[in-house]
Design a protein around this motif. Structure first.
Motif, short mmCIF file in Angstrom:
data_model
loop_
_atom_site.label_atom_id
_atom_site.label_comp_id
_atom_site.label_asym_id
_atom_site.label_seq_id
_atom_site.Cartn_x
_atom_site.Cartn_y
_atom_site.Cartn_z
N PHE A 295 -13.49 -2.20 -2.60
CA PHE A 295 -12.52 -2.61 -3.61
C PHE A 295 -13.18 -3.37 -4.75
O PHE A 295 -14.04 -4.23 -4.52
CB PHE A 295 -11.45 -3.51 -2.98
N SER B 84 -5.00 2.78 -5.48
CA SER B 84 -4.28 1.62 -4.91
C SER B 84 -4.62 1.46 -3.43
O SER B 84 -5.53 0.70 -3.09
CB SER B 84 -2.79 1.77 -5.15
N GLN B 85 -3.92 2.18 -2.56
CA GLN B 85 -4.17 2.07 -1.12
C GLN B 85 -5.64 2.42 -0.85
O GLN B 85 -6.14 3.41 -1.39
CB GLN B 85 -3.26 3.05 -0.40
N GLY B 86 -6.30 1.62 -0.01
CA GLY B 86 -7.72 1.85 0.22
C GLY B 86 -7.95 2.91 1.27
O GLY B 86 -7.69 2.70 2.45
N ASN C 110 -11.21 -8.20 1.89
CA ASN C 110 -10.23 -7.37 1.20
C ASN C 110 -9.10 -8.32 0.79
O ASN C 110 -8.53 -8.97 1.66
CB ASN C 110 -9.70 -6.31 2.18
N LYS D 231 -13.15 2.98 8.43
CA LYS D 231 -13.92 2.64 7.23
C LYS D 231 -15.32 3.21 7.32
O LYS D 231 -15.89 3.67 6.35
CB LYS D 231 -14.02 1.12 7.09
N TYR E 231 -5.19 -10.16 3.73
CA TYR E 231 -4.69 -8.81 4.03
C TYR E 231 -3.23 -8.90 4.48
O TYR E 231 -2.85 -9.84 5.18
CB TYR E 231 -5.58 -8.17 5.10
N PHE F 36 0.84 -1.21 0.00
CA PHE F 36 0.00 0.00 0.00
C PHE F 36 0.87 1.25 0.00
O PHE F 36 0.61 2.22 -0.70
CB PHE F 36 -0.95 -0.01 1.20
N ARG G 234 -6.56 -4.71 -8.04
CA ARG G 234 -7.58 -4.19 -7.12
C ARG G 234 -7.65 -2.67 -7.21
O ARG G 234 -6.62 -2.00 -7.11
CB ARG G 234 -7.21 -4.61 -5.69
N TYR H 258 -15.14 -4.15 7.24
CA TYR H 258 -16.06 -3.61 6.21
C TYR H 258 -17.51 -4.01 6.48
O TYR H 258 -18.31 -4.10 5.56
CB TYR H 258 -15.60 -4.07 4.81
N1 GLN Z 1 -6.60 -1.21 4.33
C1 GLN Z 1 -5.98 -0.47 3.28
C2 GLN Z 1 -5.98 -1.26 1.99
O1 GLN Z 1 -6.33 -2.40 1.95
C3 GLN Z 1 -4.54 -0.10 3.52
C4 GLN Z 1 -4.10 0.28 4.87
C5 GLN Z 1 -2.60 0.46 4.89
O2 GLN Z 1 -2.07 1.19 4.07
N2 GLN Z 1 -1.94 -0.22 5.75
O3 GLN Z 1 -5.63 -0.71 0.97
#
Ligand code: GLN
Length: 382
Positions: free
Chosen positions: A317, A33-35, A171, A233, A122, A17, A362, A202
Motif C-alpha cells: 500500500f 482500493s481493496q488490497g 496496513n 499475501k 486494520y 474494502f 491508500r 506482510y
Molecule cells: N487486507 C485487504 C486490505 O487491506 C482487504 C481484505 C478485505 O477485503 N477484508 O485492503
C-alpha cells in the motif's frame, strides 16, 4: 410481537474494502482500493492443489491444521527468525489472517479486558475486541512517520490491560517497526505480563534493506506473543483465505478452543499443497524485490502529480497526501476520485476510531504495470 434487534456493533457498517470495491465496479474505475494482487498464482502451486484433490484429500483437515504444513512452517520460522517452535502445539492454521485475529481475541480476551491498539488500524481489530466484550484503547499514530510513542503506551497501561496489538509492516501506513521498538515492547510486556497480538501478514513485503522485525526474533517477546501470518499475501492468493497463528503451546491451546468453533478446520488440499510448495525458499524469498519494483514503478508514474507520497517501507500500500490538490474530507475525496476520475482508493480516516483525517488516501500497488500506468495518468491530472 416484532423482533427487537440489539445490534452488537451498531456503529459498524459494511467494511470499507467491500464498499470501495463495489463502487469501483459500479463506476468502472481502476480498483486500487481493496488490497489484493492481480498477478497469477503459480501454475506449480495450482497443479499441486489439483493433485491433492484428485488423490482424494477432500475431507476435513485436522482441527489445528495439516501436520506436514505445520512442520514446514516451523522449519521456515526457524530459518527466517532463528526461533524454535513446536509444530504440534504452537502453530494453528486458520481461515486467513482475519480468522487468526478473531480466534486469538476470542480465546484470550475476556469481558472488561483492555486491548491497546494503534490507529490507523486494520478494520477488523476494534470490532473483534468489542464482540468479545473487550475494551479497545486506541493510540493514534500520525504521518509522516506513524511512529509509536512508547511513553504514551506505558501511560495507557492499567491493571486491566490484557493485550497490545501491533502490525508490521503496517496496513495502511506502510510503516515498519524497528528493532528498538520491539525491544521496548518486550520490556513492557514482560514487566506487566501482557499478551501481544502481532499481525505480520506482510512479513515478506519489506523494502529499502529494512529487516522484518518479527516478535519471534525476541525470545522474551515470543513467549508473550501470538504472531499472525497469511499465505494470501505471500503467494498472490488472497481468495484462498489460509493463514496461521504462532504462539507458545499454552497460548495456542486457547486460540484453538475458539478456532475449533469458528471454522473447525481449513480446507485440506490447499494446506497439503502449500506444505510442499513452501519447502522451496525461492517460492517466497523474492517478494520484497518484486514489490519494491512495483512501488517504485508506481511512484515513477506519479512524479509530476501534486499527490504527495508518504514513505512506504512495506506492505503493498502506498499512501498519497492530497493536501496540495483539494481540501475535501478524505471519504468524500475517495468517492469523488472514483466517480469522477475512475480511480478507487481507500480513505485513511476510516482506520482511526476518532476518524482523524490527515487527507491521505491508500492505493494498492499490487497490480500489473498497465493498471499502474493508467492510475498514474489519472493522478497526473492534478
Ligand atoms: N487486507 C485487504 C486490505 O487491506 C482487504 C481484505 C478485505 O477485503 N477484508 O485492503
Amino acid at each position: 410481537m416484532m423482533i427487537k434487534i440489539n445490534s452488537r456493533l451498531p456503529d459498524v457498517g459494511t467494511s470499507i474494502f467491500a464498499v470501495m470495491s463495489r463502487m469501483a465496479q459500479q463506476y468502472e474505475a481502476i480498483n486500487l482500493s481493496q488490497g489484493f494482487p492481480d498477478f497469477k498464482v503459480s501454475e506449480k502451486l495450482i497443479e499441486l492443489i489439483h493433485q491433492q484433490m484428485k488423490a482424494g484429500h477432500n475431507q476435513y483437515a485436522p482441527m489445528p491444521g495439516v501436520p506436514s504444513l505445520r512442520k514446514t512452517i516451523a522449519e521456515v520460522i526457524h530459518q527466517t527468525y532463528a526461533h524454535q517452535v513446536d509444530p504440534e502445539m504452537d502453530i494453528t492454521i486458520t481461515a486467513g489472517g482475519t480468522e487468526a485475529i478473531f480466534a486469538t481475541i476470542t480465546g484470550l480476551v475476556s469481558p472488561g479486558d483492555e486491548v491497546i491498539l494503534f490507529d490507523p488500524s486494520y478494520d477488523c481489530y476494534d470490532p473483534a475486541i468489542r464482540l468479545n466484550g473487550g475494551i479497545p484503547v486506541p493510540i493514534n499514530l500520525l504521518p509522516p512517520g506513524f511512529a509509536i510513542d512508547w511513553e504514551l503506551v506505558k501511560s495507557k497501561i492499567t491493571n486491566r490491560t490484557r493485550m497490545i496489538m501491533i502490525n508490521t509492516p503496517q496496513n495502511p501506513s506502510g510503516a515498519v517497526l524497528t528493532e528498538s521498538d520491539l525491544r521496548i515492547l518486550e520490556e513492557i510486556v514482560t514487566k506487566y505480563g501482557i499478551l501481544v497480538l502481532s499481525d505480520e501478514v506482510y512479513e515478506r513485503i519489506i523494502f529499502d534493506q529494512k529487516v522484518h522485525q518479527s516478535v519471534l526474533r525476541f525470545p522474551g517477546l515470543a513467549a508473550h506473543s501470538v504472531a499472525i501470518f497469511s499465505f494470501g499475501k505471500t503467494f498472490h492468493a488472497t481468495g484462498w483465505k489460509v493463514g496461521y497463528a504462532v504462539a507458545p503451546g499454552e497460548i495456542s491451546k486457547e486460540i484453538r478452543k475458539a478456532h475449533q468453533f469458528i471454522t473447525f478446520s481449513v480446507n485440506t488440499p490447499v494446506q497439503l499443497a502449500l506444505a510442499e510448495y513452501m519447502t522451496h525458499p525461492e517460492h517466497y524469498l523474492g517478494l520484497s524485490k518484486f514489490y519494491q519494483e512495483k512501488r517504485d514503478f508506481f511512484l515513477g508514474q506519479i512524479k509530476g502529480s501534486s499527490f504527495q507520497p508518504m514513505t512506504c517501507y512495506g506492505s503493498y500500500f502506498q499512501l498519497l497526501s492530497y493536501k496540495g490538490v483539494s481540501s475535501k474530507a478524505d471519504v468524500e475525496m475517495a468517492e469523488w476520485l472514483t466517480k469522477e476520475h475512475k480511480l478507487a482508493s481507500i480513505p485513511v480516516s476510516v482506520f482511526y476510531k476518532d476518524k482523524t483525517d490527515n487527507q491521505l488516501l491508500r492505493f494498492c500497488f499490487a497490480k500489473g504495470e498497465e493498471t499502474l500506468v493508467k492510475a498514474g495518468e489519472i493522478l497526473n491530472r492534478f
